[in-house]
Design a protein around this motif. Structure first.
Motif, mmCIF file in Angstrom:
data_model
loop_
_atom_site.group_PDB
_atom_site.id
_atom_site.type_symbol
_atom_site.label_atom_id
_atom_site.label_comp_id
_atom_site.label_asym_id
_atom_site.label_seq_id
_atom_site.Cartn_x
_atom_site.Cartn_y
_atom_site.Cartn_z
ATOM 1 N N PHE A 4 42.217 26.525 47.568
ATOM 2 C CA PHE A 4 41.405 27.711 47.777
ATOM 3 C C PHE A 4 41.091 27.861 49.263
ATOM 4 C CE2 PHE A 4 40.953 28.791 43.551
ATOM 5 C CZ PHE A 4 40.489 27.744 42.784
ATOM 6 N N VAL A 5 40.982 29.097 49.699
ATOM 7 C CA VAL A 5 40.621 29.358 51.093
ATOM 8 C C VAL A 5 39.336 30.155 51.094
ATOM 9 C CG1 VAL A 5 41.306 30.452 53.245
ATOM 10 C CG2 VAL A 5 43.013 29.346 51.818
ATOM 11 N N ALA A 6 38.374 29.741 51.879
ATOM 12 C CA ALA A 6 37.065 30.392 51.879
ATOM 13 C C ALA A 6 37.136 31.732 52.573
ATOM 14 C CB ALA A 6 36.040 29.515 52.581
ATOM 15 N N SER A 7 36.393 32.687 52.030
ATOM 16 C CA SER A 7 36.337 33.990 52.651
ATOM 17 C C SER A 7 35.101 34.135 53.528
ATOM 18 C CB SER A 7 36.339 35.063 51.562
ATOM 19 O OG SER A 7 35.276 34.844 50.672
ATOM 20 N N ALA A 10 31.189 28.033 54.805
ATOM 21 C CA ALA A 10 30.680 27.167 53.738
ATOM 22 C C ALA A 10 29.203 26.904 53.874
ATOM 23 C CB ALA A 10 31.422 25.838 53.750
ATOM 24 N N PHE A 11 28.622 27.304 54.986
ATOM 25 C CA PHE A 11 27.245 26.916 55.237
ATOM 26 C C PHE A 11 26.227 27.967 54.806
ATOM 27 C CE2 PHE A 11 29.775 24.586 58.443
ATOM 28 C CZ PHE A 11 29.641 23.354 57.844
ATOM 29 N N ARG A 12 26.680 28.918 54.003
ATOM 30 C CA ARG A 12 25.704 29.853 53.439
ATOM 31 C C ARG A 12 24.682 29.119 52.599
ATOM 32 N NH1 ARG A 12 24.448 32.727 49.050
ATOM 33 N NH2 ARG A 12 25.978 31.727 47.727
ATOM 34 N N VAL A 13 25.129 28.043 51.995
ATOM 35 C CA VAL A 13 24.254 27.311 51.080
ATOM 36 C C VAL A 13 23.229 26.477 51.801
ATOM 37 C CG1 VAL A 13 25.962 27.225 49.270
ATOM 38 C CG2 VAL A 13 25.925 25.454 50.999
ATOM 39 N N SER A 14 23.276 26.460 53.138
ATOM 40 C CA SER A 14 22.313 25.662 53.876
ATOM 41 C C SER A 14 21.040 26.433 54.182
ATOM 42 C CB SER A 14 22.946 25.167 55.182
ATOM 43 O OG SER A 14 23.277 26.260 56.013
ATOM 44 N N SER A 29 28.398 36.887 35.041
ATOM 45 C CA SER A 29 28.716 37.897 36.041
ATOM 46 C C SER A 29 30.058 38.526 35.742
ATOM 47 C CB SER A 29 28.762 37.235 37.416
ATOM 48 O OG SER A 29 29.387 38.075 38.348
ATOM 49 N N PRO A 30 30.218 39.834 36.058
ATOM 50 C CA PRO A 30 31.527 40.454 35.863
ATOM 51 C C PRO A 30 32.608 39.714 36.637
ATOM 52 C CG PRO A 30 29.856 42.126 36.300
ATOM 53 C CD PRO A 30 29.203 40.790 36.501
ATOM 54 N N SER A 31 32.211 39.037 37.720
ATOM 55 C CA SER A 31 33.202 38.329 38.530
ATOM 56 C C SER A 31 33.787 37.131 37.822
ATOM 57 C CB SER A 31 32.582 37.873 39.853
ATOM 58 O OG SER A 31 31.566 36.932 39.618
ATOM 59 N N SER A 32 33.183 36.715 36.678
ATOM 60 C CA SER A 32 33.713 35.568 35.959
ATOM 61 C C SER A 32 34.867 35.954 35.048
ATOM 62 C CB SER A 32 32.610 34.915 35.120
ATOM 63 O OG SER A 32 32.190 35.791 34.095
ATOM 64 N N LYS A 33 35.183 37.251 34.997
ATOM 65 C CA LYS A 33 36.252 37.689 34.110
ATOM 66 C C LYS A 33 37.600 37.516 34.791
ATOM 67 C CE LYS A 33 33.264 40.946 31.724
ATOM 68 N NZ LYS A 33 33.111 40.151 30.549
ATOM 69 N N ALA A 255 32.958 26.930 48.874
ATOM 70 C CA ALA A 255 32.366 28.201 49.286
ATOM 71 C C ALA A 255 33.035 29.374 48.588
ATOM 72 C CB ALA A 255 32.474 28.352 50.805
ATOM 73 N N THR A 256 34.354 29.288 48.407
ATOM 74 C CA THR A 256 35.078 30.354 47.718
ATOM 75 C C THR A 256 34.604 30.497 46.277
ATOM 76 O OG1 THR A 256 37.042 30.085 49.101
ATOM 77 C CG2 THR A 256 37.358 31.135 46.962
ATOM 78 N N LEU A 257 34.450 29.369 45.610
ATOM 79 C CA LEU A 257 33.960 29.415 44.231
ATOM 80 C C LEU A 257 32.557 30.010 44.162
ATOM 81 C CD1 LEU A 257 35.167 25.985 42.783
ATOM 82 C CD2 LEU A 257 36.055 28.258 42.256
ATOM 83 N N GLU A 258 31.712 29.624 45.098
ATOM 84 C CA GLU A 258 30.345 30.151 45.079
ATOM 85 C C GLU A 258 30.324 31.647 45.370
ATOM 86 O OE1 GLU A 258 25.910 28.645 46.333
ATOM 87 O OE2 GLU A 258 27.553 28.335 47.746
ATOM 88 N N ASN A 259 31.229 32.108 46.221
ATOM 89 C CA ASN A 259 31.323 33.544 46.506
ATOM 90 C C ASN A 259 31.725 34.344 45.270
ATOM 91 O OD1 ASN A 259 30.633 33.509 49.220
ATOM 92 N ND2 ASN A 259 32.729 33.123 49.896
ATOM 93 N N HIS A 260 32.662 33.787 44.502
ATOM 94 C CA HIS A 260 33.192 34.512 43.355
ATOM 95 C C HIS A 260 32.329 34.383 42.097
ATOM 96 C CE1 HIS A 260 36.831 34.788 45.824
ATOM 97 N NE2 HIS A 260 37.213 35.744 45.015
ATOM 98 N N TYR A 261 31.547 33.313 42.017
ATOM 99 C CA TYR A 261 30.734 33.082 40.816
ATOM 100 C C TYR A 261 29.286 32.762 41.199
ATOM 101 C CZ TYR A 261 35.473 32.567 39.043
ATOM 102 O OH TYR A 261 36.797 32.775 38.748
ATOM 103 N N PRO A 262 28.630 33.661 41.925
ATOM 104 C CA PRO A 262 27.277 33.359 42.421
ATOM 105 C C PRO A 262 26.226 33.173 41.342
ATOM 106 C CG PRO A 262 27.794 35.682 42.747
ATOM 107 C CD PRO A 262 29.066 35.022 42.302
#
Length: 346
Positions: A4-7, A10-14, A29-33, A255-262
């Motif tokens: 995966f490549v982050a968009s 990664a430090f948004r979570v800090s 979330s609709p993004s989980s579809k 970070a990519t996973l967190e962006n797509h499935y917040p």
């Protein structure tokens, strides 16, 4: 499948902890579809074709590499055909060790590398069940016995042709040192699978992953499995401890996973030696942090997974007695009221 490549960073979570307290929506979330899975895979595939950030040490030409990517992509498509089961490289039982050729090396940071090993046949997949690991073997010169160490691949279990290992070099670590010294073309003895925790979609409503250092790799195996499956709606909280920001492994992928499935995935980072601008948790993973972000033990359908260096394990959950014996639940998780049935130690 490419990594995966982050968009975004990664430090948004800090961000300050008070802004990070669990807040999941009741409905997925609709993004989980499936549509967003397509977006995620498309970005990863584009990154893989670009080849950004990789150090290819095999000496093959660009044309050969492009041809190889097309072949792998074709194999991946064929592997997905309904009713057609891909050949599994690791079948367990009396199969014994396979000799796998090192194809590529990527330098991750000052002490970690990604190593890509070719499977015996191009259309083979690892076929590892989730969660499970592989066992590596190396006999140093003049040593009486071979060194055996388990590793959890970071590549998808249904990726054809290869497996990727993420390896941190430890001082006086015989296997990690050997792996870091390997050059493309050399071979490693590998067998598997080593079964760990049997996962199935929606097995738990909410899981927590508490990791330190390379303990992130079995956690990432679970994350990939959950979010690659549009039918799995499991919520996930990750607490990941490291020495410095540079030591955070797989940070772009996370970070990519967190962006797509917040609404389903939250990550919290803890650093021993944070940079000046760091606003996340500092020091070690402690009781206050876990009490704040983990699903509460009174919720029956939860699971807490723990993996990291012995000192961290001892503090949080107690160490395992052996690969087959989880040992007594101790430490912070016991103090917070979790039961042995709610905790699994990788």
């Amino acid at each position: 499948m490419s990594l995966f490549v982050a968009s975004r960073s990664a430090f948004r979570v800090s961000a300050p902890l008070k802004r990070q307290i669990r807040s999941y929506a009741t409905d997925p979330s609709p993004s989980s579809k499936g549509s967003n899975n397509t977006l995620l895979y498309g970005a990863a595939a584009a990154a893989g074709l670009a080849g950004a950030g990789y150090y290819f040490l095999s000496g093959s030409t660009a044309a050969n590499k492009a041809q190889e990517k097309v072949k792998n992509a074709s194999a991946a498509v064929a592997e997905k055909i309904p009713g057609v089961e891909a050949k599994k490289a690791f079948t367990g039982g009396d199969q014994g060790f396979l000799s796998l050729k090192l194809e590529e090396v990527e330098i991750i940071n000052h002490n970690s590398k990604r190593l890509r090993f070719r499977l015996p046949e191009d259309d083979m997949v690892s076929g590892l069940p989730v969660a499970s690991a592989i066992l590596t073997k190396h006999k140093p010169v003049d040593a009486e016995k071979a060194v055996l160490r388990p590793y959890t691949p970071i590549s998808d279990e249904d990726t054809p042709g290869y497996i990727d290992l993420l390896v941190k070099k430890y001082p006086n670590g015989p296997m990690s040192t050997h792996l870091h010294d390997m050059a493309p073309g050399q071979r490693l003895d590998v067998k598997g699978p080593l079964p760990k925790y049997a996962w199935s979609p929606n097995k738990h409503e909410h899981i927590a992953l508490v990791a330190g250092g390379t303990g992130i790799t079995p956690m990432y195996q679970l994350l990939r499995t959950i979010f690659n499956n549009p039918e799995d709606k499991t919520k996930v909280t990750l607490v990941f401890g490291n020495v410095s920001a540079d030591d955070i492994l797989l940070k772009n992928e996370l970070a990519t996973l967190e962006n797509h499935y917040p609404q389903r995935f939250r990550a919290f980072y803890v650093l021993d030696n944070p940079p000046k601008q760091w606003t996340g948790a500092k020091g070690f993973i402690n009781k206050e942090l876990l009490k704040t972000v983990l699903p509460e033990p009174k919720n029956e359908n939860i699971k807490v997974f723990v993996c990291g260096p012995p000192g961290m394990m001892d503090s949080i959950s107690g160490n395992k007695k052996s690969p087959r014996d989880q040992g007594e639940l101790k430490g912070i998780l016991k103090e917070l009221g979790y039961t042995p049935e709610q905790v699994y130690k990788f």
